[in-house]
Design an enzyme around this catalytic site. Structure first.
Site, PDB file in Angstrom:
ATOM      1  N   GLU A  52      29.419  13.910  -2.902  1.00 53.31           N
ATOM      2  CA  GLU A  52      28.793  13.268  -4.865  1.00 53.31           C
ATOM      3  C   GLU A  52      28.480  15.044  -5.407  1.00 53.31           C
ATOM      4  O   GLU A  52      28.921  15.257  -6.269  1.00 53.31           O
ATOM      5  CB  GLU A  52      27.519  12.736  -4.050  1.00 53.31           C
ATOM      6  CG  GLU A  52      26.456  14.233  -3.203  1.00 53.31           C
ATOM      7  CD  GLU A  52      25.442  12.635  -3.328  1.00 53.31           C
ATOM      8  OE1 GLU A  52      25.332  12.597  -2.810  1.00 53.31           O
ATOM      9  OE2 GLU A  52      24.266  14.145  -3.388  1.00 53.31           O
ATOM     10  N   ASP A  98      15.936   3.350  15.531  1.00 56.67           N
ATOM     11  CA  ASP A  98      15.578   4.607  15.814  1.00 56.67           C
ATOM     12  C   ASP A  98      14.983   4.732  17.530  1.00 56.67           C
ATOM     13  O   ASP A  98      14.358   4.033  18.195  1.00 56.67           O
ATOM     14  CB  ASP A  98      14.580   4.761  14.924  1.00 56.67           C
ATOM     15  CG  ASP A  98      14.135   6.104  14.383  1.00 56.67           C
ATOM     16  OD1 ASP A  98      13.991   7.144  15.109  1.00 56.67           O
ATOM     17  OD2 ASP A  98      13.408   6.119  13.328  1.00 56.67           O
ATOM     18  N   THR A 139      20.799   4.981   0.686  1.00 56.80           N
ATOM     19  CA  THR A 139      20.585   6.191  -0.081  1.00 56.80           C
ATOM     20  C   THR A 139      20.110   7.603   0.371  1.00 56.80           C
ATOM     21  O   THR A 139      19.098   8.506   0.654  1.00 56.80           O
ATOM     22  CB  THR A 139      18.941   5.250  -0.267  1.00 56.80           C
ATOM     23  OG1 THR A 139      17.677   4.887   0.458  1.00 56.80           O
ATOM     24  CG2 THR A 139      19.002   4.363  -1.460  1.00 56.80           C
ATOM     25  N   SER A 140      20.760   7.609   1.992  1.00 58.65           N
ATOM     26  CA  SER A 140      20.436   8.472   2.611  1.00 58.65           C
ATOM     27  C   SER A 140      21.429   9.811   2.414  1.00 58.65           C
ATOM     28  O   SER A 140      20.757  10.711   1.457  1.00 58.65           O
ATOM     29  CB  SER A 140      19.663   8.219   4.296  1.00 58.65           C
ATOM     30  OG  SER A 140      18.973   8.063   4.276  1.00 58.65           O
ATOM     31  N   ARG A 141      22.365   9.858   3.053  1.00 56.05           N
ATOM     32  CA  ARG A 141      23.430  10.754   2.884  1.00 56.05           C
ATOM     33  C   ARG A 141      24.595  10.255   2.863  1.00 56.05           C
ATOM     34  O   ARG A 141      24.734   8.845   3.844  1.00 56.05           O
ATOM     35  CB  ARG A 141      23.466  11.762   3.862  1.00 56.05           C
ATOM     36  CG  ARG A 141      22.409  13.098   4.038  1.00 56.05           C
ATOM     37  CD  ARG A 141      22.083  13.914   2.628  1.00 56.05           C
ATOM     38  NE  ARG A 141      20.760  14.537   2.003  1.00 56.05           N
ATOM     39  CZ  ARG A 141      19.886  14.192   1.382  1.00 56.05           C
ATOM     40  NH1 ARG A 141      19.741  13.112   1.027  1.00 56.05           N
ATOM     41  NH2 ARG A 141      19.274  15.687   1.733  1.00 56.05           N
ATOM     42  N   ILE A 199      11.038   6.842   5.024  1.00 54.99           N
ATOM     43  CA  ILE A 199      11.256   6.042   4.045  1.00 54.99           C
ATOM     44  C   ILE A 199      11.229   5.276   4.320  1.00 54.99           C
ATOM     45  O   ILE A 199      11.010   3.782   4.076  1.00 54.99           O
ATOM     46  CB  ILE A 199      12.463   7.347   3.219  1.00 54.99           C
ATOM     47  CG1 ILE A 199      11.724   8.453   2.522  1.00 54.99           C
ATOM     48  CG2 ILE A 199      13.237   5.519   2.201  1.00 54.99           C
ATOM     49  CD1 ILE A 199      13.128   9.038   2.223  1.00 54.99           C
ATOM     50  N   PRO A 253      18.587  11.129   8.926  1.00 49.86           N
ATOM     51  CA  PRO A 253      19.088  12.368   8.114  1.00 49.86           C
ATOM     52  C   PRO A 253      20.669  12.191   8.688  1.00 49.86           C
ATOM     53  O   PRO A 253      20.996  11.602  10.077  1.00 49.86           O
ATOM     54  CB  PRO A 253      18.648  13.584   9.047  1.00 49.86           C
ATOM     55  CG  PRO A 253      17.454  12.348  10.559  1.00 49.86           C
ATOM     56  CD  PRO A 253      17.543  11.462   9.867  1.00 49.86           C
TER      57      PRO A 253
HETATM   58  P1  NAD Z   1      12.140  11.101   7.960  1.00 47.44           P
HETATM   59  O1  NAD Z   1      12.805  12.311   8.719  1.00 47.44           O
HETATM   60  O2  NAD Z   1      10.936  10.934   8.090  1.00 47.44           O
HETATM   61  O3  NAD Z   1      12.933  10.209   8.865  1.00 47.44           O
HETATM   62  C1  NAD Z   1      13.842   9.491  10.159  1.00 47.44           C
HETATM   63  C2  NAD Z   1      13.798   8.952  10.549  1.00 47.44           C
HETATM   64  O4  NAD Z   1      15.236   8.593  11.631  1.00 47.44           O
HETATM   65  C3  NAD Z   1      13.087   9.462  12.471  1.00 47.44           C
HETATM   66  O5  NAD Z   1      12.521   8.290  12.239  1.00 47.44           O
HETATM   67  C4  NAD Z   1      14.304   9.594  13.289  1.00 47.44           C
HETATM   68  O6  NAD Z   1      13.516   8.778  14.283  1.00 47.44           O
HETATM   69  C5  NAD Z   1      15.888   8.718  12.990  1.00 47.44           C
HETATM   70  N1  NAD Z   1      16.442   9.426  13.594  1.00 47.44           N
HETATM   71  C6  NAD Z   1      17.182  10.234  13.663  1.00 47.44           C
HETATM   72  N2  NAD Z   1      18.336  10.339  14.297  1.00 47.44           N
HETATM   73  C7  NAD Z   1      19.018   8.548  14.163  1.00 47.44           C
HETATM   74  C8  NAD Z   1      19.877   8.063  14.676  1.00 47.44           C
HETATM   75  N3  NAD Z   1      20.933   8.723  14.767  1.00 47.44           N
HETATM   76  N4  NAD Z   1      19.490   6.508  14.089  1.00 47.44           N
HETATM   77  C9  NAD Z   1      18.495   6.235  14.153  1.00 47.44           C
HETATM   78  N5  NAD Z   1      17.808   6.404  12.828  1.00 47.44           N
HETATM   79  C10 NAD Z   1      17.417   8.487  13.661  1.00 47.44           C
HETATM   80  O7  NAD Z   1      13.171  11.278   7.285  1.00 47.44           O
HETATM   81  P2  NAD Z   1      12.624  10.743   5.874  1.00 47.44           P
HETATM   82  O8  NAD Z   1      11.860  10.333   4.807  1.00 47.44           O
HETATM   83  O9  NAD Z   1      11.999   9.539   6.356  1.00 47.44           O
HETATM   84  O10 NAD Z   1      14.624  10.553   5.484  1.00 47.44           O
HETATM   85  C11 NAD Z   1      15.435   9.925   5.768  1.00 47.44           C
HETATM   86  C12 NAD Z   1      16.648  10.485   4.655  1.00 47.44           C
HETATM   87  O11 NAD Z   1      16.479  10.102   3.472  1.00 47.44           O
HETATM   88  C13 NAD Z   1      16.618  12.604   4.790  1.00 47.44           C
HETATM   89  O12 NAD Z   1      17.328  12.963   5.711  1.00 47.44           O
HETATM   90  C14 NAD Z   1      17.671  12.167   3.481  1.00 47.44           C
HETATM   91  O13 NAD Z   1      18.326  12.671   3.539  1.00 47.44           O
HETATM   92  C15 NAD Z   1      17.324  10.863   3.038  1.00 47.44           C
HETATM   93  N6  NAD Z   1      16.921  11.121   1.738  1.00 47.44           N
HETATM   94  C16 NAD Z   1      17.496  11.033  -0.083  1.00 47.44           C
HETATM   95  C17 NAD Z   1      17.115  10.719  -0.478  1.00 47.44           C
HETATM   96  C18 NAD Z   1      17.487  10.718  -2.445  1.00 47.44           C
HETATM   97  O14 NAD Z   1      16.627  10.704  -3.514  1.00 47.44           O
HETATM   98  N7  NAD Z   1      18.183   9.453  -2.429  1.00 47.44           N
HETATM   99  C19 NAD Z   1      15.302  11.699  -1.058  1.00 47.44           C
HETATM  100  C20 NAD Z   1      14.393  12.127   0.079  1.00 47.44           C
HETATM  101  C21 NAD Z   1      15.405  11.919   1.422  1.00 47.44           C
END
Ligand code: NAD
Length: 337
Positions: free
Chosen positions: A263, A174, A232-234, A155, A206
């Site tokens: 939530e 990252d 938009t993550s968690r 994302i 994550p």
């Molecule tokens: P992804 O696994 O492709 O990417 C996550 C990135 O975070 C990786 O590149 C990883 O190296 C990096 N990371 C790990 N620890 C880190 C840290 N301490 N500091 C900085 N970066 C770090 O995941 P994604 O598909 O891009 O999704 C990201 C997050 O979005 C998911 O974990 C999920 O919680 C959230 N998400 C939300 C929705 C929504 O509807 N709001 C939908 C899908 C995913």
């Protein structure tokens, strides 16, 4: 295979039902969230299908495993709500949908940014009320602003691409820099530097013990006064109390959230006729510079179709003993990645 599908809405039943046509699994749709109180509804089901706000802790997993469950199909990417150690001890296989709509979530993040920067919610309400004054609607342009993208996986890398399109300077943080983002012109910097230099900060990491409350009072001190923060993550990435203090002092100038720490008791339900009992959330709603959506960033036709198809394929693959590695979730997989 007989699957108890927890926490379903009309749209889940529609998309999962359609995706099941070539698979012929027996899907039993339940409206209840999966919790310690409702896990008995899953007794006798070899497979359980669960969503982001279902509780997959040791107590729930133990109860399900004792009553015949062998497989959990998560219809989401995140697995912070699953006790992986317990799943391993109980011999449960867990699969997820690793990527289903990175573009959808990235676009929603940018939608929150634009809604805030151009005060679209205020303008929408004002014009409908016959008020065409521009007082209080002064915005700012993204062109040549600095955007900090924290987490540049599926994302975050799409957000980098979009923000480069606006003519922004994009900084990234990252632990595993993404070559695609470097090619797009993003510059990787330390966490402290991304906090210090960004006009807009957007989170795409994550939720893990290391990232829990990564945005806290200490982190806010480093940020530019008036920063825009997007999550938009968690929800657990952000210490909501610290952010409320930041909004009150003006340290945070704009806040866009699609997720919230607590939530599970609010999102995905129509509570419009009830009094909100969560005082922290209610306080967030009082700020004119806060926009909250209820975990809808993923919610597109394309994503629901992908989620349903991968979930049903995971179930069939489990029966055949060949789930793709990238879809499996276990302590071992997490340690390897
Ligand atoms: P992804 O696994 O492709 O990417 C996550 C990135 O975070 C990786 O590149 C990883 O190296 C990096 N990371 C790990 N620890 C880190 C840290 N301490 N500091 C900085 N970066 C770090 O995941 P994604 O598909 O891009 O999704 C990201 C997050 O979005 C998911 O974990 C999920 O919680 C959230 N998400 C939300 C929705 C929504 O509807 N709001 C939908 C899908 C995913």
């Amino acid at each position: 295979m007989k699957i108890a599908v927890f926490n379903t809405k009309r749209y889940d039943r529609q998309y999962l039902g359609e995706a099941n046509e070539p698979h012929h699994h027996e899907l039993v749709f339940l409206e209840s969230h999966l919790t310690a109180e409702t896990s008995r509804l899953g007794h006798g089901f070899e497979g359980i299908c669960a969503f982001v706000n279902d509780e997959l802790n040791r107590q729930v997993l133990t109860d399900l495993a004792k009553h015949g469950t062998r497989f959990i199909a998560l219809r989401c990417a995140g697995f912070n709500h699953v006790d992986l150690a317990a799943a391993g001890d109980l011999g449960l296989t867990i699969a997820r949908v690793p990527a289903y709509s990175p573009h959808g979530v990235a676009e929603h993040s940018v939608a929150l940014m634009l809604t805030l920067s151009r005060k679209i919610c205020r303008a929408y309400n004002r014009v409908r009320d016959g008020n065409f004054s521009l007082e209080g609607l002064l915005g700012f342009e993204f062109f040549e602003k600095t955007v900090g993208v924290i987490g540049t996986g599926a994302i975050g890398s799409k957000v980098v691409r979009i923000m480069k399109g606006f003519g922004c300077k994009v900084l990234a943080y990252d632990p595993y820099p993404n070559p695609d983002c470097v090619s797009l012109g993003a510059e990787y910097v330390s966490l402290k530097d991304i906090f210090k230099q960004s006009d807009i900060l957007t989170l795409h990491v994550p939720l893990m013990p290391e990232t829990y409350h990564m945005i806290n009072a200490e982190a806010l001190k480093f940020m530019k006064p008036g920063v825009m923060l997007i999550n938009t993550s968690r929800g657990g990435l952000v210490d909501t109390n610290a952010v409320i203090e930041g909004l009150k002092s003006g340290q945070i100038g704009y806040l866009g959230l699609d997720v919230y720490e607590e939530e599970a008791h609010l999102f995905f339900e129509d509570l419009s006729g009830r009094v909100i009992q969560d005082d922290i959330f209610a306080r967030l709603l009082t700020f004119p510079n806060v926009v909250i959506t209820s975990h809808q960033a993923f919610f597109t036709h394309c994503a629901l179709q992908n989620i349903a198809e991968t979930t049903l394929q995971n179930i069939t693959d489990f029966q055949k003993g060949k789930i793709p590695e990238k879809n499996l979730v276990s302590l071992e997989h997490v340690e390897k990645s």
